[in-house]
Write a protein that holds these residues in place. Structure first.
Motif, PDB file in Angstrom:
ATOM      1  N   MET A   1       0.837  -1.173   0.000  1.00 29.04           N
ATOM      2  CA  MET A   1       0.000   0.000   0.000  1.00 29.04           C
ATOM      3  C   MET A   1       0.889   1.247   0.000  1.00 29.04           C
ATOM      4  O   MET A   1       1.855   1.331   0.744  1.00 29.04           O
ATOM      5  CB  MET A   1      -0.909  -0.018   1.229  1.00 29.04           C
ATOM      6  N   GLU A   2       0.513   2.190  -0.841  1.00 25.73           N
ATOM      7  CA  GLU A   2       1.269   3.445  -0.946  1.00 25.73           C
ATOM      8  C   GLU A   2       0.972   4.333   0.261  1.00 25.73           C
ATOM      9  O   GLU A   2      -0.136   4.306   0.795  1.00 25.73           O
ATOM     10  CB  GLU A   2       0.848   4.202  -2.215  1.00 25.73           C
ATOM     11  N   GLN A   3       1.960   5.114   0.662  1.00 26.60           N
ATOM     12  CA  GLN A   3       1.752   6.096   1.721  1.00 26.60           C
ATOM     13  C   GLN A   3       1.848   7.487   1.116  1.00 26.60           C
ATOM     14  O   GLN A   3       2.753   7.772   0.332  1.00 26.60           O
ATOM     15  CB  GLN A   3       2.801   5.952   2.816  1.00 26.60           C
ATOM     16  N   ILE A   4       0.911   8.326   1.480  1.00 27.98           N
ATOM     17  CA  ILE A   4       0.930   9.726   1.058  1.00 27.98           C
ATOM     18  C   ILE A   4       1.048  10.558   2.328  1.00 27.98           C
ATOM     19  O   ILE A   4       0.200  10.472   3.223  1.00 27.98           O
ATOM     20  CB  ILE A   4      -0.340  10.091   0.258  1.00 27.98           C
ATOM     21  N   ASN A   5       2.113  11.340   2.416  1.00 36.64           N
ATOM     22  CA  ASN A   5       2.368  12.145   3.607  1.00 36.64           C
ATOM     23  C   ASN A   5       1.556  13.428   3.578  1.00 36.64           C
ATOM     24  O   ASN A   5       1.473  14.094   2.542  1.00 36.64           O
ATOM     25  CB  ASN A   5       3.852  12.481   3.731  1.00 36.64           C
ATOM     26  N   VAL A   6       0.971  13.739   4.729  1.00 37.13           N
ATOM     27  CA  VAL A   6       0.169  14.942   4.894  1.00 37.13           C
ATOM     28  C   VAL A   6       0.760  15.735   6.056  1.00 37.13           C
ATOM     29  O   VAL A   6       0.828  15.231   7.176  1.00 37.13           O
ATOM     30  CB  VAL A   6      -1.306  14.594   5.214  1.00 37.13           C
ATOM     31  N   MET A   7       1.191  16.943   5.783  1.00 41.23           N
ATOM     32  CA  MET A   7       1.715  17.815   6.833  1.00 41.23           C
ATOM     33  C   MET A   7       0.544  18.589   7.433  1.00 41.23           C
ATOM     34  O   MET A   7      -0.303  19.098   6.698  1.00 41.23           O
ATOM     35  CB  MET A   7       2.730  18.810   6.255  1.00 41.23           C
ATOM     36  N   VAL A   8       0.479  18.658   8.771  1.00 39.02           N
ATOM     37  CA  VAL A   8      -0.617  19.333   9.461  1.00 39.02           C
ATOM     38  C   VAL A   8      -0.035  20.445  10.329  1.00 39.02           C
ATOM     39  O   VAL A   8       0.878  20.217  11.118  1.00 39.02           O
ATOM     40  CB  VAL A   8      -1.423  18.347  10.341  1.00 39.02           C
ATOM     41  N   ASP A   9      -0.581  21.646  10.158  1.00 34.16           N
ATOM     42  CA  ASP A   9      -0.157  22.832  10.908  1.00 34.16           C
ATOM     43  C   ASP A   9      -1.367  23.495  11.537  1.00 34.16           C
ATOM     44  O   ASP A   9      -2.501  23.250  11.115  1.00 34.16           O
ATOM     45  CB  ASP A   9       0.492  23.851   9.958  1.00 34.16           C
ATOM     46  N   TRP A  10      -1.118  24.356  12.516  1.00 29.03           N
ATOM     47  CA  TRP A  10      -2.148  25.239  13.033  1.00 29.03           C
ATOM     48  C   TRP A  10      -1.870  26.607  12.440  1.00 29.03           C
ATOM     49  O   TRP A  10      -0.753  27.115  12.511  1.00 29.03           O
ATOM     50  CB  TRP A  10      -2.107  25.300  14.557  1.00 29.03           C
ATOM     51  N   CYS A  11      -2.873  27.210  11.827  1.00 25.44           N
ATOM     52  CA  CYS A  11      -2.692  28.493  11.143  1.00 25.44           C
ATOM     53  C   CYS A  11      -3.701  29.512  11.655  1.00 25.44           C
ATOM     54  O   CYS A  11      -4.711  29.782  11.000  1.00 25.44           O
ATOM     55  CB  CYS A  11      -2.838  28.318   9.638  1.00 25.44           C
ATOM     56  N   GLY A  12      -3.478  30.022  12.839  1.00 26.28           N
ATOM     57  CA  GLY A  12      -4.322  31.081  13.385  1.00 26.28           C
ATOM     58  C   GLY A  12      -5.642  30.617  13.953  1.00 26.28           C
ATOM     59  O   GLY A  12      -5.830  30.593  15.153  1.00 26.28           O
ATOM     60  N   LYS A  13      -6.573  30.241  13.088  1.00 29.48           N
ATOM     61  CA  LYS A  13      -7.900  29.838  13.544  1.00 29.48           C
ATOM     62  C   LYS A  13      -8.315  28.471  13.014  1.00 29.48           C
ATOM     63  O   LYS A  13      -9.430  28.032  13.261  1.00 29.48           O
ATOM     64  CB  LYS A  13      -8.937  30.875  13.123  1.00 29.48           C
ATOM     65  N   ASN A  14      -7.456  27.845  12.253  1.00 28.10           N
ATOM     66  CA  ASN A  14      -7.778  26.557  11.633  1.00 28.10           C
ATOM     67  C   ASN A  14      -6.556  25.661  11.586  1.00 28.10           C
ATOM     68  O   ASN A  14      -5.422  26.138  11.588  1.00 28.10           O
ATOM     69  CB  ASN A  14      -8.233  26.751  10.176  1.00 28.10           C
ATOM     70  N   TYR A  15      -6.836  24.376  11.506  1.00 26.90           N
ATOM     71  CA  TYR A  15      -5.783  23.439  11.142  1.00 26.90           C
ATOM     72  C   TYR A  15      -5.683  23.481   9.622  1.00 26.90           C
ATOM     73  O   TYR A  15      -6.679  23.719   8.933  1.00 26.90           O
ATOM     74  CB  TYR A  15      -6.140  22.014  11.586  1.00 26.90           C
ATOM     75  N   ALA A  16      -4.495  23.254   9.120  1.00 23.24           N
ATOM     76  CA  ALA A  16      -4.287  23.225   7.670  1.00 23.24           C
ATOM     77  C   ALA A  16      -3.449  22.006   7.321  1.00 23.24           C
ATOM     78  O   ALA A  16      -2.521  21.653   8.038  1.00 23.24           O
ATOM     79  CB  ALA A  16      -3.577  24.495   7.202  1.00 23.24           C
ATOM     80  N   SER A  17      -3.820  21.357   6.217  1.00 17.84           N
ATOM     81  CA  SER A  17      -3.028  20.226   5.748  1.00 17.84           C
ATOM     82  C   SER A  17      -2.439  20.564   4.392  1.00 17.84           C
ATOM     83  O   SER A  17      -2.983  21.379   3.638  1.00 17.84           O
ATOM     84  CB  SER A  17      -3.876  18.950   5.656  1.00 17.84           C
ATOM     85  N   TYR A  18      -1.330  19.896   4.099  1.00 20.35           N
ATOM     86  CA  TYR A  18      -0.571  20.170   2.886  1.00 20.35           C
ATOM     87  C   TYR A  18      -0.034  18.852   2.355  1.00 20.35           C
ATOM     88  O   TYR A  18       0.649  18.131   3.072  1.00 20.35           O
ATOM     89  CB  TYR A  18       0.575  21.112   3.257  1.00 20.35           C
ATOM     90  N   ILE A  19      -0.404  18.534   1.123  1.00 15.95           N
ATOM     91  CA  ILE A  19       0.138  17.352   0.456  1.00 15.95           C
ATOM     92  C   ILE A  19       0.904  17.838  -0.761  1.00 15.95           C
ATOM     93  O   ILE A  19       0.354  18.549  -1.606  1.00 15.95           O
ATOM     94  CB  ILE A  19      -0.971  16.373  -0.004  1.00 15.95           C
TER      95      ILE A  19
END
Length: 137
Positions: A1-19
């Motif tokens: 199974m492939e893995q796709i990395n997702v970076m998670v940050d807190w950006c002021g008022k929301n969580y944000a993810s980045y692929i």
């Protein structure tokens, strides 16, 4: 199974993810008020992106086309500190880690990013806090 990395940050008022994975032909950004909401939004955004790429004939690995992948979420220190503040304070984390409260505040807000060693100290400090709390039960 492939893995796709997702970076998670807190950006002021929301969580944000980045692929940013070259196998999927693009960058995917998502936001959410909670980690659960962020996870749903990330999965939906990725699915929409993949469907669009497939419809356009973009090269996507067969395993990913067939849904044979898992998302691996990596929380950045800003997201970790934001999430744990419902259980402990930055002052407590500062006492355990030896990292100044002001510096932790910068990390929590995303104004600065810790080096890998500082991240390790924060994570280890949180483990110590959890262990101490569990020992009280």
């Amino acid at each position: 199974m492939e893995q796709i990395n997702v970076m998670v940050d807190w950006c002021g008022k929301n969580y944000a993810s980045y692929i940013n994975d070259p196998r999927i032909n693009g960058v995917i950004l998502s936001t959410g008020k909670t980690l659960d909401e962020l996870q749903r939004e990330t999965e939906d955004s990725l699915q929409f992106h993949l469907e669009s790429c497939i419809a356009d004939g973009d090269p996507i690995p067969e395993s990913i086309k067939n849904g044979e992948y898992e998302l691996v979420y990596e929380k950045q220190v800003s997201a970790i500190l934001h999430e744990v503040q419902q259980y402990t304070s930055l002052a407590a984390i500062s006492r355990v880690t030896g990292i100044r409260h002001a510096q932790l505040s910068h990390y929590a807000s995303g104004r600065s990013k810790p080096r890998p060693r500082q991240r390790e100290r924060i994570v280890e400090g949180l483990r110590q806090i959890c262990t101490s709390c569990l020992a009280l039960l």
